[in-house]
Design a protein around this motif. Structure first.
Motif, PDB file in Angstrom:
ATOM      1  N   LYS A 159       0.899  -1.274   0.088  1.00 13.93           N
ATOM      2  CA  LYS A 159       0.184   0.057   0.324  1.00 13.93           C
ATOM      3  C   LYS A 159       1.115   1.089  -0.119  1.00 13.93           C
ATOM      4  CE  LYS A 159      -3.799   2.399   0.191  1.00 13.93           C
ATOM      5  NZ  LYS A 159      -4.734   2.297  -0.736  1.00 13.93           N
ATOM      6  N   LYS A 160       0.845   2.103  -1.096  1.00 14.21           N
ATOM      7  CA  LYS A 160       1.623   3.121  -1.129  1.00 14.21           C
ATOM      8  C   LYS A 160       0.680   4.448  -0.863  1.00 14.21           C
ATOM      9  CE  LYS A 160       4.693   1.550  -4.641  1.00 14.21           C
ATOM     10  NZ  LYS A 160       4.684   1.097  -5.909  1.00 14.21           N
ATOM     11  N   VAL A 196       3.110  -0.227   3.540  1.00 14.74           N
ATOM     12  CA  VAL A 196       3.182  -1.606   3.469  1.00 14.74           C
ATOM     13  C   VAL A 196       3.783  -2.086   2.042  1.00 14.74           C
ATOM     14  CG1 VAL A 196       2.022  -3.739   3.456  1.00 14.74           C
ATOM     15  CG2 VAL A 196       1.235  -2.049   5.066  1.00 14.74           C
ATOM     16  N   ASN A 197       4.858  -2.829   2.027  1.00 15.54           N
ATOM     17  CA  ASN A 197       5.860  -2.893   0.928  1.00 15.54           C
ATOM     18  C   ASN A 197       6.089  -4.630   0.901  1.00 15.54           C
ATOM     19  OD1 ASN A 197       7.490  -2.707  -0.887  1.00 15.54           O
ATOM     20  ND2 ASN A 197       8.974  -1.571   0.099  1.00 15.54           N
ATOM     21  N   ALA A 220       6.386   1.686  10.983  1.00 10.09           N
ATOM     22  CA  ALA A 220       6.605   0.648  10.168  1.00 10.09           C
ATOM     23  C   ALA A 220       5.357  -0.044   9.481  1.00 10.09           C
ATOM     24  CB  ALA A 220       6.879  -0.545  11.151  1.00 10.09           C
ATOM     25  N   GLY A 221       4.212   0.381   9.426  1.00  7.50           N
ATOM     26  CA  GLY A 221       2.982   0.014   8.702  1.00  7.50           C
ATOM     27  C   GLY A 221       2.178  -0.991   9.252  1.00  7.50           C
ATOM     28  N   LYS A 222       2.137  -1.207  10.740  1.00 13.81           N
ATOM     29  CA  LYS A 222       1.325  -2.078  11.391  1.00 13.81           C
ATOM     30  C   LYS A 222      -0.102  -1.596  11.416  1.00 13.81           C
ATOM     31  CE  LYS A 222       3.506  -1.125  15.139  1.00 13.81           C
ATOM     32  NZ  LYS A 222       4.714   0.013  14.722  1.00 13.81           N
ATOM     33  N   THR A 223      -0.277  -0.288  11.539  1.00 13.75           N
ATOM     34  CA  THR A 223      -1.800  -0.076  11.556  1.00 13.75           C
ATOM     35  C   THR A 223      -2.503   0.111   9.978  1.00 13.75           C
ATOM     36  OG1 THR A 223      -1.615   1.278  13.548  1.00 13.75           O
ATOM     37  CG2 THR A 223      -3.595   1.798  11.950  1.00 13.75           C
ATOM     38  N   THR A 224      -1.591   0.203   9.186  1.00  8.63           N
ATOM     39  CA  THR A 224      -1.969   0.145   7.674  1.00  8.63           C
ATOM     40  C   THR A 224      -2.133  -1.135   7.317  1.00  8.63           C
ATOM     41  OG1 THR A 224      -0.642   2.049   7.181  1.00  8.63           O
ATOM     42  CG2 THR A 224      -1.299   1.031   5.415  1.00  8.63           C
ATOM     43  N   GLY A 240     -10.452  -4.502   5.207  1.00 11.02           N
ATOM     44  CA  GLY A 240     -11.072  -3.754   4.272  1.00 11.02           C
ATOM     45  C   GLY A 240     -11.252  -2.378   4.516  1.00 11.02           C
ATOM     46  N   PHE A 241     -10.757  -1.745   5.312  1.00 12.93           N
ATOM     47  CA  PHE A 241     -10.534  -0.207   5.397  1.00 12.93           C
ATOM     48  C   PHE A 241      -9.669   0.464   4.632  1.00 12.93           C
ATOM     49  CE2 PHE A 241     -12.313  -1.509   9.516  1.00 12.93           C
ATOM     50  CZ  PHE A 241     -13.322  -0.475   9.910  1.00 12.93           C
TER      51      PHE A 241
END
Ligand SMILES: Nc1ncnc2c1ncn2[C@@H]1O[C@H](COP(=O)(O)OP(=O)(O)OP(=O)(O)O)[C@@H](O)[C@H]1O
Ligand SMILES: [Mg+2]
Length: 262
Positions: free
Chosen positions: A13-14, A21-22, A42-46, A53-54
């Protein structure tokens, strides 16, 4: 080793040009309490938002109980018995504690409040059952004396207890918790964590928990996944992760235990 209940494959997700998230891949075993740790940003919540689905990923897939759930809405994800804390009952501040619990059952059944109002005696019976169940759960979680209080008057810690109570109202297979210990006084924190462990032991619920408090994570998790720069950096038992020099360097070495809370 039990099978995987959740599989994340190559999720990306960019935001603007930056990949929060990579190309992240990971698995969570059925019935486990799995921790997700990593530095701020670090991207945990993302990742949690992508799983539930958010957010819609730019690439990659999410499988839950073997089914592709990548393009489902948050509500569809919830109906497949995967719940994210604060996902559904986001804010019913004017409703009482009891009503907040009853609403989630209706959400799972897909019946809106107004819809239910027009229905027959069957619904009323069901409502009574929900109310009885809610009171039992509030007793168990020691919030019964606040059942008629509008939820907005609960303390931060009590709101988290209410969130646990919500999870007990519905039939779930897996719950994602984002920092359940944050902003909660230590005594209440212990209580919340013991309820969480209880949900795992007694209901076989799978739990996936983001938490910056290392004591909590090390105590309650059987597996820990370390996320760094949008990816699954490494994973293992609390012991393995704690003693992994690469983790200490990548995470703890940057002041990991002093992370800010959201
Ligand atoms: N809606 C958004 N728009 C733009 N950038 C975002 C958005 N959400 C997150 N980001 C960025 O994506 C990266 C990952 O953020 P995320 O909140 O997922 O991290 P986190 O691991 O949960 O951090 P923390 O431990 O601080 O909660 C960060 O650089 C953040 O600034
Ligand atoms: Mg976060």
């Amino acid at each position: 080793m039990s099978e995987a209940i959740l599989q994340v494959k190559g999720l990306t997700k960019k935001f603007g040009g930056v990949a929060a998230v990579n190309d992240c891949s990971l698995e969570v075993r059925k019935g486990s309490i799995t921790g997700l740790i990593g530095p701020n940003g670090a991207g945990k919540t993302t990742l949690f938002n992508l799983i539930t689905g958010f957010l819609v990923p730019d690439a990659g897939k999410v499988f839950f109980k073997g089914k592709d759930i990548t393009s489902l809405t948050p509500h569809q994800v919830f109906k497949s018995r995967l719940f994210r804390s604060f996902q559904i009952a986001r804010d019913y501040p004017e409703m009482t504690v009891l009503e907040n619990l009853m609403v989630i059952c209706e959400e799972q059944l897909g019946e809106g409040l107004f819809n239910a109002w027009f229905r027959s005696g069957q619904v009323q019976n069901q409502q009574k059952q929900f109310a009885r169940k809610a009171v039992d759960i509030l007793k168990f979680i020691e919030l019964e004396q606040k059942k008629d209080l509008p939820a907005k008057y609960l303390s931060g810690g009590e709101k988290k207890l209410l969130e646990i109570a919500r999870m007990m109202m519905v039939d779930l297979d897996m719950v994602l918790l984002d920092e359940p210990g944050a902003g909660v006084p230590p005594a209440l924190q212990d209580k919340i964590m013991s309820h969480i462990q209880n949900l795992s032991r007694e209901r076989g619920l799978t739990l996936f928990i983001v938490e910056h408090d290392m004591d909590i994570i090390m105590n309650i998790c059987d597996t820990i996944i370390v996320m760094v720069e949008g990816r699954n950096f490494t994973q293992g038992t609390p012991q393995q992760v704690r003693s992994n020099p690469a983790v200490i360097e990548a995470y703890l070495g940057r002041g990991g235990e002093e992370k800010k809370h959201e």
